[in-house]
Enzyme design. Structure first.
Site, PDB file in Angstrom:
ATOM      1  N   LYS A 158      27.110 -42.067 -37.242  1.00  0.00           N
ATOM      2  CA  LYS A 158      27.983 -42.802 -37.657  1.00  0.00           C
ATOM      3  C   LYS A 158      28.669 -42.737 -38.772  1.00  0.00           C
ATOM      4  O   LYS A 158      29.534 -44.120 -39.250  1.00  0.00           O
ATOM      5  CB  LYS A 158      27.382 -44.828 -36.677  1.00  0.00           C
ATOM      6  CG  LYS A 158      27.779 -44.267 -35.472  1.00  0.00           C
ATOM      7  CD  LYS A 158      27.706 -45.831 -34.848  1.00  0.00           C
ATOM      8  CE  LYS A 158      27.220 -45.651 -33.163  1.00  0.00           C
ATOM      9  NZ  LYS A 158      27.041 -46.246 -32.247  1.00  0.00           N
ATOM     10  N   ASN A 214      25.580 -35.594 -22.294  1.00  0.00           N
ATOM     11  CA  ASN A 214      25.796 -36.738 -21.702  1.00  0.00           C
ATOM     12  C   ASN A 214      25.821 -37.788 -21.796  1.00  0.00           C
ATOM     13  O   ASN A 214      25.281 -39.304 -21.413  1.00  0.00           O
ATOM     14  CB  ASN A 214      24.579 -36.156 -20.409  1.00  0.00           C
ATOM     15  CG  ASN A 214      23.421 -36.308 -20.750  1.00  0.00           C
ATOM     16  OD1 ASN A 214      23.086 -36.692 -21.584  1.00  0.00           O
ATOM     17  ND2 ASN A 214      22.118 -36.851 -20.001  1.00  0.00           N
ATOM     18  N   ARG A 235      35.366 -41.168 -28.831  1.00  0.00           N
ATOM     19  CA  ARG A 235      35.241 -42.839 -29.375  1.00  0.00           C
ATOM     20  C   ARG A 235      34.148 -41.839 -31.102  1.00  0.00           C
ATOM     21  O   ARG A 235      34.351 -41.927 -31.937  1.00  0.00           O
ATOM     22  CB  ARG A 235      34.123 -43.601 -29.841  1.00  0.00           C
ATOM     23  CG  ARG A 235      35.002 -44.088 -27.933  1.00  0.00           C
ATOM     24  CD  ARG A 235      34.852 -45.838 -28.053  1.00  0.00           C
ATOM     25  NE  ARG A 235      33.325 -46.124 -27.475  1.00  0.00           N
ATOM     26  CZ  ARG A 235      33.443 -45.456 -25.752  1.00  0.00           C
ATOM     27  NH1 ARG A 235      34.069 -45.477 -25.447  1.00  0.00           N
ATOM     28  NH2 ARG A 235      32.152 -45.570 -25.581  1.00  0.00           N
ATOM     29  N   ALA A 251      25.796 -44.047 -14.890  1.00  0.00           N
ATOM     30  CA  ALA A 251      25.389 -43.306 -13.924  1.00  0.00           C
ATOM     31  C   ALA A 251      23.975 -43.436 -13.977  1.00  0.00           C
ATOM     32  O   ALA A 251      24.069 -43.133 -15.430  1.00  0.00           O
ATOM     33  CB  ALA A 251      26.505 -42.382 -13.036  1.00  0.00           C
ATOM     34  N   ASP A 273      19.613 -36.243 -11.697  1.00  0.00           N
ATOM     35  CA  ASP A 273      19.215 -35.809 -13.322  1.00  0.00           C
ATOM     36  C   ASP A 273      18.683 -34.763 -12.997  1.00  0.00           C
ATOM     37  O   ASP A 273      20.535 -33.661 -13.803  1.00  0.00           O
ATOM     38  CB  ASP A 273      18.570 -36.469 -13.482  1.00  0.00           C
ATOM     39  CG  ASP A 273      18.298 -38.246 -13.814  1.00  0.00           C
ATOM     40  OD1 ASP A 273      19.849 -37.948 -13.903  1.00  0.00           O
ATOM     41  OD2 ASP A 273      17.617 -38.386 -14.321  1.00  0.00           O
TER      42      ASP A 273
END
Lengths: 408, 408
Positions: free
Chosen positions: B80, B101, B109, B143, B174
């Site tokens: 960030k 993932n 974003r 999910a 997974d």
């Protein structure tokens, strides 16, 4: 943006495929989807026994076979005839990969063991799939998917906490092993572009199961105890609400899975809003994972009170849409008929020369937006001419003689 | 014979790994085992949330994390901060693979979407793992393993025929997805050696489940009906004796799986010899699969009469040794303590700087006889200096400043 749907990734890679049923074929099918030229070498009488598992009619390939052999070629060879064996050795000289999953010792008895094949073509990647590993007390034993799942731990962690062990429905013993084999072969092929080196890869279905059960092994390492069956919960932790909740309809798959994560307290608060119990947001009886565990029955009852008034699709739409992990239990017919898979190319409709039209999944990854294009599984010996001509430069007449003499 | 244990297959491949939990990490771990330099890029505060799933103590990485992150490196970056983002973009210039993932929309974003990363490095393989596919009605939904298993069909085919759907214990949602992602990335890397081309790979956990349930889809295509749960039998066909039989001991995993194949009538005849019922060889009441199905209860009772007098290990040894597919149900402690896995290198003992000694599975394929050598999962930020120096040529002082400024 350039885009190929992935089906040119392995262009130029030639695979001699002596596998049958599912563990081996699922591996080579993945390679075929991604562009390899996979040639199934099959006995001229009946071919891969997978062709006859629950077929839809007499002398018709089974849907089971079509699932695991799309995009491949088929060449028939009588491996017990000296000329047939010599023919495969000629193919070996032109191949990049050789793979087999016969019963233990069989490929060596045929005269196509790793030492023989690698002596003919030292740059070949020679791969073997067996039930148990070389050096295991069971290395000579036969295995199928369910045997691997019994001995590999997957059954011990599937089932209700107070019930017997249970076989997971997915064929992890077979396709699960096949996928690990494909990764191993591709890694070796990648190295070969750098070093030119061949490889001997061996994988055992029992060993492969460990790869899919590692959360349970982590639990065992932490606790010192065998992982217990957890129903539809998790072997790692209980964290209500988490599990299958019954929905309207009452059918055998009318359930929705709801999961509130321990790591994200918002899941629970959002769920309270969905089920109309906002007054409980911040209520100490339910606000932490530990508190909810103490009131597990109550918590599950509140969620059930809501889910039982909605059908599973609606429940998934509403709960999932509110930012809580949720999933309807979908059955194989619902999935086959769900238009989203066909729209996205994950499922494709195939035209088979004998079976006609049917729908199945392609490789479920998308490359620049599309999965590879499906071609139907080959008929037995469908590509004899094509392969013997393009790999070995044989003439139409030579191939005809091999056929007349029962070699192919 | 040359032999490398496979851990040099991907030498030179640099992976920027922005994955967490299991679906992504299982993919990059497979690549790390096979020789890739996998650099986990983690937030400096807590890193991959997998580090804190059921840890054995405070400020200690969970065994769960160790399972899925062996042989990797860890670099901390505050994504960030503008300088953190610029640092990752510098790493992108030097990388072969970028994988993430995060929740849907998150990587975009952050400013590291496919368009941005591929513009910086057009030859990069950019891979994304999500719960649902782009274009699916649920593409924005969260999910986890269990949600994928609910919506991907695996739960609908697991469980007793008259019971509710059930989650398979193995984390197919997974790790099952991670393995398909690894195959896709390796195929694209292989193509790149030929064409120089990058790729955008997308895989959805729901879609990936279809790959592991295709026998059930074959049954549905043949019958036109949803595949039903088959307990520990097969969704494809009932063929007694086939299933779990109780053994001596009466513990929760005291069972042996016995399978007599429809394709091989010898299995049944051999089994009759093992259980001391040779007088029934050739008896029309039991000699064909159809006849045994008609006398299913009797057949199962005969087998149980024998298995209940032997413990599961002995039962497996005797039945399997007689050439009938058989497997004891082994739990995670029995498997961890079975010396065969360590002798064959499938399990290895690792020395972790904080946790100490523990045993876990390596990549379960053997290359020239040995699986890759395990190295413990990295501590958070353990490789900051190493990676920033070797990838970007940064000096000790520059790295120190980044640290002081909270960028790494």
């Amino acid at each position: 943006m350039q885009g190929s749907a992935g089906d040119d990734c392995l262009t130029g890679v030639r695979v001699i495929d002596l596998t049958q049923f599912e563990a081996g074929p699922s591996c080579t099918e993945a390679m075929a989807w991604l562009g390899a030229e996979v040639v199934k070498v099959e006995n001229p009488t009946a071919g891969d026994p997978g062709r006859s598992i629950n077929p839809p009619g007499k002398d018709v390939d089974a849907h089971y076979f079509l699932q695991y052999n799309a995009n491949k070629k088929s060449v028939t060879v009588n491996l017990k005839s000296p000329r047939g064996l010599a023919l495969v050795k000629d193919l070996v000289r032109k191949a990049d990969v050789f793979i087999e999953n016969f019963a233990p010792g069989a490929v060596e008895r045929l005269g196509l063991g790793a030492d023989v094949v690698r002596a003919i073509n030292p740059a070949i990647i020679y791969a073997q799939v067996k039930g148990f590993g070389t050096g295991s007390p069971f290395e000579k034993n036969l295995a199928f998917d369910m045997i691997a799942q019994a001995c590999g731990g997957t059954m011990s962690i599937t089932g209700e906490p107070d019930g017997p062990p249970l076989k997971p429905g997915p064929t992890i013993g077979d396709t699960g092993t096949g996928m690990l084999t494909a990764i191993s072969i591709l890694a070796a092929l990648y190295r070969r572009t750098r070093t030119g080196q061949g490889e001997h890869i061996q994988i055992a279905m029992q060993d492969a199961m460990l790869q899919y059960t590692r959360g349970a092994f982590a639990a065992t390492t932490t606790s010192g105890k065998p992982a217990r069956r957890a129903g539809s919960g998790s072997v790692l932790s209980r964290n209500p609400p988490m599990g299958l909740f019954p929905t309207k309809g009452g059918g055998s798959n009318d359930y929705v899975y709801v999961y509130t994560s321990r790591a994200n307290p918002e899941h629970w608060r959002r769920l309270l809003a969905v089920i109309g119990r906002e007054e409980l947001v911040g209520d100490a009886r339910y606000d932490s994972p530990a508190a909810r565990l103490e009131h597990e029955d109550e918590v599950n009852a509140m969620v059930t009170a809501w889910t039982s008034k909605h059908d599973k699709h609606e429940a998934m739409r509403i709960i999932g849409g509110a930012g809580i992990p949720a999933g309807a239990v979908l059955d194989t017919s619902e999935l086959l008929n769900d238009p989203s898979f066909e729209q996205r190319g994950i499922m494709q409709t195939v035209q088979h020369p004998v079976i006609g039209t049917y729908k199945m999944t392609s490789w479920p990854a998308r490359f620049s937006g599309r999965p590879p294009t499906l071609r139907p599984a080959p008929l037995l010996g469908q590509n004899n001419e094509d392969v013997l001509e393009s790999w070995l430069g044989m003439s139409h007449d030579e191939i005809g003689t091999l056929k007349t003499d029962g070699v192919i």
